[in-house]
Design a protein around this motif. Structure first.
Motif, short mmCIF file in Angstrom:
data_model
loop_
_atom_site.label_atom_id
_atom_site.label_comp_id
_atom_site.label_asym_id
_atom_site.label_seq_id
_atom_site.Cartn_x
_atom_site.Cartn_y
_atom_site.Cartn_z
N SER A 191 0.83 -1.20 0.00
CA SER A 191 0.00 0.00 0.00
C SER A 191 0.87 1.26 0.00
O SER A 191 2.08 1.21 0.22
CB SER A 191 -0.90 0.01 1.24
OG SER A 191 -0.12 0.19 2.41
N VAL A 192 0.22 2.39 -0.23
CA VAL A 192 0.90 3.68 -0.16
C VAL A 192 1.50 3.88 1.24
O VAL A 192 2.65 4.30 1.39
CB VAL A 192 -0.08 4.82 -0.49
CG1 VAL A 192 0.57 6.18 -0.24
CG2 VAL A 192 -0.56 4.71 -1.93
N ALA A 193 0.72 3.57 2.27
CA ALA A 193 1.19 3.74 3.64
C ALA A 193 2.42 2.89 3.92
O ALA A 193 3.39 3.36 4.54
CB ALA A 193 0.07 3.37 4.62
N GLU A 194 2.42 1.65 3.45
CA GLU A 194 3.56 0.77 3.68
C GLU A 194 4.80 1.26 2.94
O GLU A 194 5.93 1.19 3.45
CB GLU A 194 3.21 -0.65 3.25
CG GLU A 194 2.20 -1.32 4.18
CD GLU A 194 1.65 -2.61 3.60
OE1 GLU A 194 1.58 -3.61 4.34
OE2 GLU A 194 1.28 -2.63 2.41
N ARG A 230 -0.30 9.14 9.64
CA ARG A 230 0.88 9.88 9.19
C ARG A 230 0.92 9.94 7.66
O ARG A 230 1.26 10.98 7.08
CB ARG A 230 2.14 9.19 9.72
CG ARG A 230 3.41 9.97 9.50
CD ARG A 230 4.56 9.40 10.30
NE ARG A 230 4.85 8.01 9.92
CZ ARG A 230 5.83 7.30 10.46
NH1 ARG A 230 6.57 7.83 11.42
NH2 ARG A 230 6.06 6.06 10.07
N THR A 231 0.55 8.86 7.00
CA THR A 231 0.53 8.85 5.54
C THR A 231 -0.53 9.81 5.01
O THR A 231 -0.29 10.53 4.03
CB THR A 231 0.25 7.43 5.01
OG1 THR A 231 1.25 6.54 5.50
CG2 THR A 231 0.24 7.41 3.49
N ALA A 232 -1.69 9.83 5.66
CA ALA A 232 -2.74 10.76 5.24
C ALA A 232 -2.27 12.20 5.35
O ALA A 232 -2.58 13.04 4.48
CB ALA A 232 -4.00 10.54 6.08
N ASP A 233 -1.51 12.51 6.40
CA ASP A 233 -0.95 13.86 6.55
C ASP A 233 -0.01 14.20 5.41
O ASP A 233 -0.03 15.31 4.88
CB ASP A 233 -0.21 13.98 7.89
CG ASP A 233 -1.15 13.96 9.09
OD1 ASP A 233 -2.36 14.16 8.88
OD2 ASP A 233 -0.67 13.72 10.21
N VAL A 234 0.84 13.23 5.02
CA VAL A 234 1.78 13.46 3.92
C VAL A 234 1.04 13.69 2.61
O VAL A 234 1.34 14.62 1.86
CB VAL A 234 2.76 12.26 3.78
CG1 VAL A 234 3.58 12.38 2.49
CG2 VAL A 234 3.66 12.16 4.99
N TYR A 237 8.40 2.52 10.88
CA TYR A 237 7.08 2.10 11.35
C TYR A 237 6.93 2.49 12.82
O TYR A 237 7.72 2.06 13.67
CB TYR A 237 6.93 0.59 11.21
CG TYR A 237 6.69 0.11 9.80
CD1 TYR A 237 5.40 0.03 9.29
CD2 TYR A 237 7.75 -0.24 8.97
CE1 TYR A 237 5.15 -0.41 8.00
CE2 TYR A 237 7.53 -0.68 7.67
CZ TYR A 237 6.23 -0.77 7.20
OH TYR A 237 6.00 -1.20 5.91
N PRO A 238 5.90 3.29 13.16
CA PRO A 238 5.66 3.60 14.58
C PRO A 238 5.14 2.37 15.31
O PRO A 238 4.47 1.51 14.72
CB PRO A 238 4.60 4.70 14.53
CG PRO A 238 3.88 4.46 13.24
CD PRO A 238 4.91 3.92 12.27
N THR A 239 5.47 2.26 16.57
CA THR A 239 5.02 1.11 17.36
C THR A 239 4.14 1.58 18.52
O THR A 239 4.18 2.74 18.93
CB THR A 239 6.21 0.33 17.93
OG1 THR A 239 7.02 1.23 18.71
CG2 THR A 239 7.05 -0.26 16.81
N ASN A 240 3.36 0.65 19.05
CA ASN A 240 2.50 0.95 20.19
C ASN A 240 3.14 0.40 21.47
O ASN A 240 4.29 -0.04 21.46
CB ASN A 240 1.10 0.37 19.97
CG ASN A 240 1.16 -1.12 19.61
OD1 ASN A 240 2.06 -1.84 20.07
ND2 ASN A 240 0.21 -1.57 18.81
N ARG A 241 2.39 0.42 22.56
CA ARG A 241 2.95 -0.03 23.85
C ARG A 241 3.34 -1.50 23.83
O ARG A 241 4.24 -1.93 24.56
CB ARG A 241 1.94 0.23 24.96
CG ARG A 241 1.70 1.71 25.23
CD ARG A 241 0.68 1.89 26.35
NE ARG A 241 0.44 3.31 26.62
CZ ARG A 241 -0.42 3.74 27.54
NH1 ARG A 241 -1.13 2.85 28.25
NH2 ARG A 241 -0.58 5.05 27.74
N GLU A 256 8.58 15.41 12.74
CA GLU A 256 7.51 16.24 12.20
C GLU A 256 7.25 15.96 10.73
O GLU A 256 6.20 16.28 10.21
CB GLU A 256 7.89 17.74 12.37
CG GLU A 256 8.03 18.17 13.83
CD GLU A 256 6.75 17.93 14.60
OE1 GLU A 256 5.68 18.24 14.07
OE2 GLU A 256 6.81 17.44 15.72
N MET A 257 8.23 15.36 10.06
CA MET A 257 8.10 15.03 8.64
C MET A 257 7.68 16.27 7.85
O MET A 257 6.82 16.21 6.97
CB MET A 257 7.10 13.89 8.42
CG MET A 257 7.51 12.62 9.07
SD MET A 257 6.30 11.34 8.88
CE MET A 257 6.21 11.16 7.12
#
Length: 528
Positions: free
Chosen positions: A101-104, A128-132, A112-116, A174-175
């Motif tokens: 995908s575009v996001a990948e 983040r991809t949508a922001d870009v 890749y951001p990670t969670n807890r 901040e990209m």
């Protein structure tokens, strides 16, 4: 638009040699900040060497570059240094994963951001991809599979990825992509005509956020359209750096290849959309006859080519143009149809004796399908003759070099030594080697797939001259190209593949880039 007083880049006294070949000689110039700057020159001019040095994958013999007011020695660059200096590179091969995908694809460089739980947070990836995509005004969704997107959109995503990628060394999350220098290497070379303007307009918008763009291209109209300023290199020397204001097509040709102007004026006066070359006379008997050929996207294709004639095949990507050439060359087997050469039917499956019958194919991708990177220039030139010269398929090294030198002279290949590696040559000279290998055999039928893609105007005119000389000697040619001007300059008749169907010929005074363009995009009727 953001502007700064100091240049984005300042090159000083950059020199580079490869063996006996001088790639760059004491090159110095500035790249204005916050603008689109075109780096142009013929094949072998040194622009690719300069870009590789700037990217840190080659070292200069001498020279410095000042980036954002900080001077760096180019005798010891590195990719890490280039990245830390805010330099971003997008090459002809976009480096995309088409089944992801575009996001990948964007996350490949942005991390890749990670969670807890220390697993990938896909919600953050998509946000983040949508922001870009929103920031760079790209019409795509994070979930879109890359292969479903058009060529221009893919290029935009690659560029946005380069400008927006997280800088691991600075911890910039901040990209923003502000204030960086983007180097685009032939960004439109693989794009259909309709997609070019869309991408170039978008490229100009990237400078509105404070970025500097260096665009490397052989397409002179693109330079005149998109660039604010230009630098021209020729034979490793700096020729000129100037504003685009007042710059004409003729000026560019004079800077890049002064000797090409005279050749070009003999065949196609600059800026004349409707000028055609002198048409070849038609002999009584056809050289090639194709009847009711079908396979893949092709449907009932029929056409004829006469000795001394160059027939152009136009069409959109995916129209079946390359497949048609591969059928004619025997590289693929069609479902049905007849191919005749000088009245004799030839078998159409892989391995048929098309080469022995006098059919040669100059492929679109010379690096993968035409040249042998592990061999030197002489061995590449003679590769086509070694297989047929004797039952033992042997040759004395001295004789091989002698024959190669004759071909170098005959076809105007610029080399240091025929013993040099083929990859030391510029793209235009590599293409001349490929043409010399096959056209020196005096073929009956020449198949050309994008014969001048990625070469400068001087090499383009030289390659056209080589093809025309072969057809004047009695060969026939079929030329597939996406360049409408090239079709007008080179071909005697043009036919368009539209949805697998071949149009009626465009010939004589009717040949023009506008007429071909209408046919390519379906504005003209095609026979069924």
């Amino acid at each position: 638009m953001i502007r700064t007083q100091h240049p984005a880049l300042e090159f000083r006294a950059v020199s580079k040699t490869f063996g006996t070949t001088r790639a760059l000689s004491n090159v110095s110039f500035d790249v204005p900040s916050g603008r689109v700057h075109a780096l142009c020159g013929g094949n072998g001019s040194g622009k690719s060497s300069l870009i590789r040095i700037l990217a840190g994958v080659e070292t200069a013999d001498t020279g410095t570059v000042t980036v954002g007011g900080v001077e760096h020695q180019l005798t010891d660059p590195s990719p890490q240094w280039a990245r830390e200096s805010g330099l971003r590179f997008v090459h002809q091969d976009l480096g995309l994963f088409l089944e992801l995908s575009v996001a990948e694809n964007i996350a490949m460089t942005a991390r890749y951001p990670t969670n807890r739980a220390k697993t990938i947070s896909w919600r953050q990836v998509h946000r983040r991809t949508a922001d870009v995509l929103e920031r760079w005004k790209i019409s795509a969704r994070p979930s879109d599979i890359m292969s479903t997107l058009g060529p221009a959109v893919r290029a935009m995503i690659t560029i946005a990825r380069a400008l927006s990628a997280e800088d691991a060394t600075s911890g910039d999350n901040e990209m923003t992509g502000h204030g960086r220098t983007l180097i685009l290497d032939e960004p439109t070379s693989a794009l259909p005509e309709a997609e070019v303007d869309r991408l170039l307009t978008w490229v100009r918008r990237t400078t509105e956020q404070g970025n500097t763009v260096i665009i490397v291209t052989h397409r002179l109209d693109e330079i005149l359209t998109v660039a604010d300023s230009i630098t021209v290199l020729r034979d490793g020397d700096h020729v000129v750096t100037r504003s685009r204001e007042g710059l004409t097509h003729r000026d560019l040709v004079t800077y890049i290849a002064p000797t090409a102007l005279e050749v070009q004026e003999k065949t196609a006066p600059l800026g004349n959309d409707d000028t055609s070359p002198v048409r070849a006379p038609k002999t009584a008997e056809p050289r090639l006859q194709v009847r009711h050929l079908s396979g893949g996207s092709l449907r009932d294709v029929s056409f004829t080519v006469y000795p001394g004639e160059i027939v152009g095949i136009a069409g959109l990507l995916g129209s079946g143009r390359t497949r048609l050439l591969k059928y004619l060359a025997g590289a693929l087997r069609p479902d049905s149809g007849v191919i005749e050469l000088d009245g004799n039917a030839i078998e159409t499956w892989p391995g048929h004796p098309a080469l022995r019958a006098g059919v040669v194919l100059i492929p679109e991708n010379r690096a993968d399908d035409g040249l042998f990177p592990g061999l030197n220039i002489a061995e590449n030139l003679e590769a086509g003759s070694l297989a047929v010269q004797s039952p033992l398929r042997i040759d004395i090294a001295g004789r091989l070099r002698s024959r190669a030198k004759n071909k170098v002279r005959q076809f105007g290949v610029k080399v240091g030594s025929v013993s040099d590696d083929i990859l030391t040559l510029s793209g235009g000279n590599q293409q001349k080697v490929l043409m010399a290998r096959w056209l020196s055999r005096s073929p009956r039928l020449i198949l050309l797939d994008e014969p001048t893609v990625g070469v400068d105007i001087g090499a383009r005119n030289a390659l056209h001259g080589i093809v025309r000389e072969a057809t004047n000697a009695g060969s026939a040619a079929v030329c597939v190209t996406s360049d409408l001007d090239e079709l007008c300059e080179l071909c005697d008749r043009i036919q368009v593949l539209h949805q697998g169907v071949l149009s009626e010929p465009i010939s004589g005074e009717a040949i023009s880039a506008s007429a071909i363009g209408h046919a390519v995009y379906g504005a003209l009727d095609v026979h069924s």
